[in-house]
Design an enzyme around this catalytic site. Structure first.
Site, PDB file in Angstrom:
ATOM      1  N   GLY B  54      40.860  47.646  40.395  1.00  0.00           N
ATOM      2  CA  GLY B  54      40.254  47.881  39.090  1.00  0.00           C
ATOM      3  C   GLY B  54      38.994  48.714  39.220  1.00  0.00           C
ATOM      4  O   GLY B  54      38.374  48.762  40.279  1.00  0.00           O
ATOM      5  N   SER B  55      38.652  49.397  38.136  1.00  0.00           N
ATOM      6  CA  SER B  55      37.352  50.063  38.084  1.00  0.00           C
ATOM      7  C   SER B  55      36.292  49.001  37.854  1.00  0.00           C
ATOM      8  O   SER B  55      36.595  47.851  37.547  1.00  0.00           O
ATOM      9  CB  SER B  55      37.343  51.090  36.955  1.00  0.00           C
ATOM     10  N   HIS B  57      33.916  48.522  40.272  1.00  0.00           N
ATOM     11  CA  HIS B  57      33.417  48.147  41.592  1.00  0.00           C
ATOM     12  C   HIS B  57      32.801  49.334  42.316  1.00  0.00           C
ATOM     13  O   HIS B  57      32.599  49.288  43.521  1.00  0.00           O
ATOM     14  CB  HIS B  57      34.567  47.584  42.446  1.00  0.00           C
ATOM     15  N   LYS B 105      43.065  44.741  48.046  1.00  0.00           N
ATOM     16  CA  LYS B 105      42.380  43.452  48.156  1.00  0.00           C
ATOM     17  C   LYS B 105      43.317  42.392  47.589  1.00  0.00           C
ATOM     18  O   LYS B 105      44.178  42.665  46.750  1.00  0.00           O
ATOM     19  CB  LYS B 105      41.062  43.477  47.380  1.00  0.00           C
ATOM     20  N   HIS B 219      34.957  39.765  40.002  1.00  0.00           N
ATOM     21  CA  HIS B 219      35.159  39.974  38.572  1.00  0.00           C
ATOM     22  C   HIS B 219      34.473  38.842  37.820  1.00  0.00           C
ATOM     23  O   HIS B 219      34.750  38.600  36.660  1.00  0.00           O
ATOM     24  CB  HIS B 219      36.656  39.974  38.228  1.00  0.00           C
TER      25      HIS B 219
END
Lengths: 209, 331
Positions: B54-55, B57, B105, B219
């Site tokens: 996901g964006s 990070h 991940k 998250h």
């Protein structure tokens, strides 16, 4: 049953039924997971409807494959991969067949289930997921066909089996997905994914009646 | 919510467009898909390496694309897995005939989407192999995955695998060293604040003014426990010892250390943290080869940090030092 028109109608009815059922799907999912199932499913099938003009010109198998791919990206995450794989495997098996008979459909459904199980990394009936509704539905469909029932009778039996399977999820403890981290607290709630399967089989049943 | 933002719907694409505009010499975007690729393709016959997650990070991972490091990155929506079709397209773009390694991940969404992409690539005759980072010692079976999560330590795996691939070895060799690296990395972090996603516009979880979440996920997923905030030396000692004891790292071991800012913490504080880490390692007889202090794998604007130790041997040290040309620079 084997014309592309029927397939198109089935898809459109599935999409409409799921979109109408969004709120209920969301409520089920919010109770024991993160509540995004309804919105994701709705968005995914809206994307499918948006591409319907292009999709209906494809051969049936290719149409299901394309729909699967749309669902993978538009729903996203684990759910998108799982629902998408189901449609893709179904379509791939239909494409291989000379003629789309009910028996061919049964085999394609088996392939769809196998894909769903693989993507879910070994999901079984009893894990409290869509598989709890999907596997009994497919088994009921194939059994009914083998006993000589008409296809619309077989589809109705599939719907009833999906419904029973989904009802069974209520008392289960979730072993997959976000709900599985609630352990005992996931008991007493229906699994949202299994409910999606109930709606899908209901839509198919209403189309072929 | 105060962010530098136009709309939540556009934020990821505008970020990527900005990245590409800033580094036309190193990377480019694939039109219509969220894929960041190296400007110059790797030589034929070398294994390609790509990642995706996901964006939210950043700099993980689009900023690690470039010569010596990733061939491509597939950023998903904020905190959501990238879609299989983008991963598949990226795979076809970067494959140089020796196959593609997917470094991901440990989160179920990423595993599912990369699993699909691997099947799609396989149908095209492209060999792929997935290596999963699970360096987080904090919790097992949390709300986003089964098993341990992959967190900042994954960046070390990216570095090692990419350097190894540059040497022209086989897919299996790249996979083997990536897995070896994973088994020698441990991480533990904590959060002082939650983070605010563009879509939600408010913190993803509640954390009191005087509280911290130990072992928080990337998250904002729950960690081990929520406690009252403690002085730096105390938190850092706790986290570092959790990491040391988990492998365990022993006296005489040589390590790389990462103190990773989660996005909302000033550099000043990361160095306060490292000051304590250094003392603990010295006392434990653990030798520090190199330090990596800064933002490597953030969680939007979360305040806090994670501490990773990576046990090294001579080959790992060499691969860590392999030069890269990526869109991250001081000067």
């Amino acid at each position: 049953m084997t014309s592309n028109n029927t397939a198109v109608q089935i898809i459109e009815n599935i999409a409409t039924t799921l979109m109408e059922g969004e709120e209920e799907i969301t409520n089920l999912d919010a109770a024991i997971a993160d509540g995004d199932c309804g919105a994701g499913i709705k968005h995914g099938f809206q994307c499918v409807l948006d591409k319907m003009d292009e999709l209906k010109n494809l051969r049936t198998g290719d149409m299901f494959k394309k729909i699967g791919m749309i669902l993978v990206s538009s729903i996203g995450g684990t759910s998108g991969a799982i629902f998408g794989t189901g449609f893709m495997k179904f379509g791939a098996n239909i494409t291989k067949a000379e003629e789309v008979t009910p028996a061919v459909i049964g085999e394609a459904l088996d392939a769809a289930l196998a894909g769903v199980v693989l993507r879910g990394e070994g999901t079984k009936v009893g894990d409290k997921t869509l598989v709890d509704a999907l596997e009994p539905a497919i088994d009921a469909f194939k059994l009914s066909l083998s006993e000589g029932d008409d296809v619309n009778v077989s589809v109705e039996k599939a719907y009833l089996a999906a419904k029973q399977g989904s009802d069974n999820t209520i008392d289960l403890i979730a072993r997959k997905g976000r709900a599985s981290y609630l352990g005992e607290r996931s008991r007493g709630h229906r699994d949202a994914g299994s409910y999606v399967i109930v709606l899908m089989t209901q839509a198919i049943m209403n189309t072929v009646k | 919510m105060k962010k530098i933002i136009n709309t939540p719907e556009k934020i990821v694409d505008e970020m990527l467009a900005g990245l590409a505009a800033a580094n036309p010499d190193m990377i480019h975007l694939v039109p219509g898909k969220r894929i960041v690729v190296r400007k110059e393709a790797k030589e034929k016959g070398k294994v390609a390496v790509l990642t995706g997650s996901g964006s939210g990070h950043e700099p993980d991972q689009a900023w690690y694309v470039g010569r010596g490091m990733l061939d491509a990155a597939c950023p998903g929506p904020v905190f959501a897995a990238p879609p299989a079709d983008a991963i598949y397209e990226a795979t076809k773009l970067v494959d140089q005939g020796a196959g593609v390694v997917y470094l991901i991940k440990n989160y179920t969404g990423d595993r599912a989407q990369f699993g699909m992409a691997a099947e799609m690539a396989d149908m095209d005759g492209i060999k792929t192999s997935i290596v999963i980072a699970d360096d987080d010692v904090a919790v097992k079976d949390s709300t986003w995955t089964a098993g341990r999560r992959g967190v900042a330590g994954a960046i070390f795996i990216d570095k090692i695998a990419c350097a190894k691939a540059e040497k022209g070895v086989s897919l299996e060799d790249v996979v083997e060293i990536a897995k070896k690296a994973n088994s020698n990395i441990r991480t533990m972090g904590f959060a002082l604040t939650s983070c605010t996603t563009p879509a939600k516009g408010s913190p993803t979880f509640e954390l009191g003014e005087d509280e911290m979440e130990i072992g928080v996920g990337l998250h904002g997923e729950p960690g081990r426990e929520r406690v009252k905030i403690k002085p730096a030396d105390e938190i850092i000692e706790y986290c570092t010892n959790c990491v040391i004891e988990d492998l365990p790292f022993k006296s005489g071991d040589e390590v790389a250390v990462m103190v990773n800012g989660l996005g909302g913490t000033p550099l000043m504080e990361l160095y306060v943290a490292y000051n304590k880490v250094a003392a603990i390692l010295a006392e434990a007889g653990i030798k520090v080869f190199k330090t990596y202090i800064g933002e490597y794998c953030t969680s939007l604007d979360m305040a806090g940090c994670s501490i990773s130790l990576f046990k090294l041997d001579e080959e790992m040290k060499e691969l860590l030092e392999y030069p890269v040309e990526i869109p991250l620079r001081i000067f």
